[in-house]
Design a protein around this motif. Structure first.
Motif, PDB file in Angstrom:
ATOM      1  N   PRO A  16      18.714  37.683  29.624  1.00  0.00           N
ATOM      2  CA  PRO A  16      19.021  37.824  31.055  1.00  0.00           C
ATOM      3  C   PRO A  16      20.178  38.797  31.307  1.00  0.00           C
ATOM      4  CG  PRO A  16      19.862  35.729  30.205  1.00  0.00           C
ATOM      5  CD  PRO A  16      19.050  36.341  29.108  1.00  0.00           C
ATOM      6  N   GLU A  33      21.810  39.948  34.954  1.00  0.00           N
ATOM      7  CA  GLU A  33      21.815  39.951  36.417  1.00  0.00           C
ATOM      8  C   GLU A  33      23.121  40.559  36.900  1.00  0.00           C
ATOM      9  OE1 GLU A  33      21.078  36.077  37.931  1.00  0.00           O
ATOM     10  OE2 GLU A  33      19.306  35.739  36.678  1.00  0.00           O
ATOM     11  N   GLN A  58      25.937  34.243  31.389  1.00  0.00           N
ATOM     12  CA  GLN A  58      24.480  34.338  31.423  1.00  0.00           C
ATOM     13  C   GLN A  58      23.879  34.244  30.020  1.00  0.00           C
ATOM     14  OE1 GLN A  58      23.189  37.921  33.428  1.00  0.00           O
ATOM     15  NE2 GLN A  58      24.834  37.799  34.933  1.00  0.00           N
TER      16      GLN A  58
END
Length: 329
Positions: A13, A15, A92
């Protein structure tokens, strides 16, 4: 490096603008993980020394999204008094790798650090990303921790083909143990000024990792040992990683290394050198009984030795060759 960066960006991930905290030496895994961060215009926070209190303070101060630690430092982090009071909400992806991790301690990390743990498996010859396990892959469809996967090295990465090969060059089927071999643009061109080693590593048209493992029915890769660390005792193959995982489930043990030493009766005997948690007393007989109940008598250490600390490389790997040298004198 381009292939490794692409695999990283596809497999984990990311983001927003990432903030990466580098504690481990930049000459190793922590360094090459800077490339995917920089590809996204991210920020890299570099620590001058491996201080876990300072590490946690940096996670909170810089709102760190991504970081990497080898298992040994993760074990120490789980015992740190500041972990519970540190704001970890920005995280994350907390990568772990460079050495096998205890499934018991990994489950503890998921609980104490958060559902952000992310595995990577690779080597200098095929950097970092032979196989990956993202944070979400640590959980089953029902949201519970997928305990059966925690001892795996994840699934083969995008852009990498993984096979399991016997010593004659034949590829093996699911569940069969052999050497982990790969094909990918991730793989090195060769060893510098060493054509013989290059030829050996690329025999049969595959890159040979030197790791023994198997692929299960769900295509998860399980590494059972380095070929050179396998112990042959009484005619049986004993994989040191399996013994170490059983030892790490014992409550008083913080870290360990399992080696084979010459033995007149068995050829080699399984020997465990263990590092206790601070203040813990280790009873060798109790440890052996505990391991025997989990993996049987053949794989149980014939000897348990307690050391206050274990020799480690700069990336936190327990140096079994140094343990063996110390014990054989």
């Amino acid at each position: 490096i381009e292939t490794m960066t692409a695999i990283t960006l596809m497999s984990y991930p990311f983001e927003g603008r990432p903030v990466y905290l580098a504690l481990a030496p930049l000459t190793h895994a922590a360094g090459v993980l800077c490339f995917p961060i920089m590809a996204l215009g991210g920020e890299v926070v570099i620590m001058p020394k491996p201080d876990l209190g300072y590490f946690l303070a940096n996670v909170q101060k810089h709102k760190v999204t991504h970081t990497f630690l080898p298992p040994t430092l993760i074990y120490m982090l789980l015992e740190h008094e500041d972990l519970a009071v540190t704001d970890r909400s920005s995280l994350q992806c907390f990568w772990y790798g460079a050495a096998p991790i205890s499934p018991t301690r990994l489950e503890e990390a998921i609980d104490k650090i958060g559902p952000v743990m992310a595995q990577l498996f690779g080597q200098s010859e095929a950097p970092m990303m032979i196989s990956t396990m993202s944070p979400k892959e640590h959980f089953g469809p029902d949201g519970t921790v997928a305990t059966s996967r925690l001892s795996s090295a994840g699934r083969p990465s995008p852009l990498v083909t993984v096979g399991i090969m016997d010593d004659k060059g034949a590829l093996l089927g699911r569940g069969e143990r052999g050497e982990v071999v790969i094909r990918s643009s991730l793989v090195m061109a060769g060893y510098y000024k060493n054509s013989d080693a290059t030829a050996e590593a690329s025999a049969h048209g595959w890159h040979h990792t030197g790791d023994i493992g198997y692929l299960d029915e769900d295509n998860f890769l399980f590494i059972v040992d380095r070929a050179k660390d396998m112990i042959i005792t009484g005619g049986f193959n004993v994989y040191s990683v399996e013994v170490e995982q059983a030892l790490m489930a014992y409550p008083g043990i913080q870290d360990c290394g399992v080696i084979g030493l010459p033995d007149d009766k068995w050829g080699e005997r399984v020997v465990a050198v263990v590092q206790p948690h601070l203040g813990a007393d280790i009873d060798g007989a109790e440890v052996m009984a505990f391991v025997k109940s989990r993996i049987g008598s053949v794989k149980t250490p014939k000897q348990v030795i307690v050391w206050d600390d274990l020799p480690r490389s700069k990336v936190g790997k327990v140096l079994k060759n140094e343990i063996k040298s110390e014990l054989t004198g």
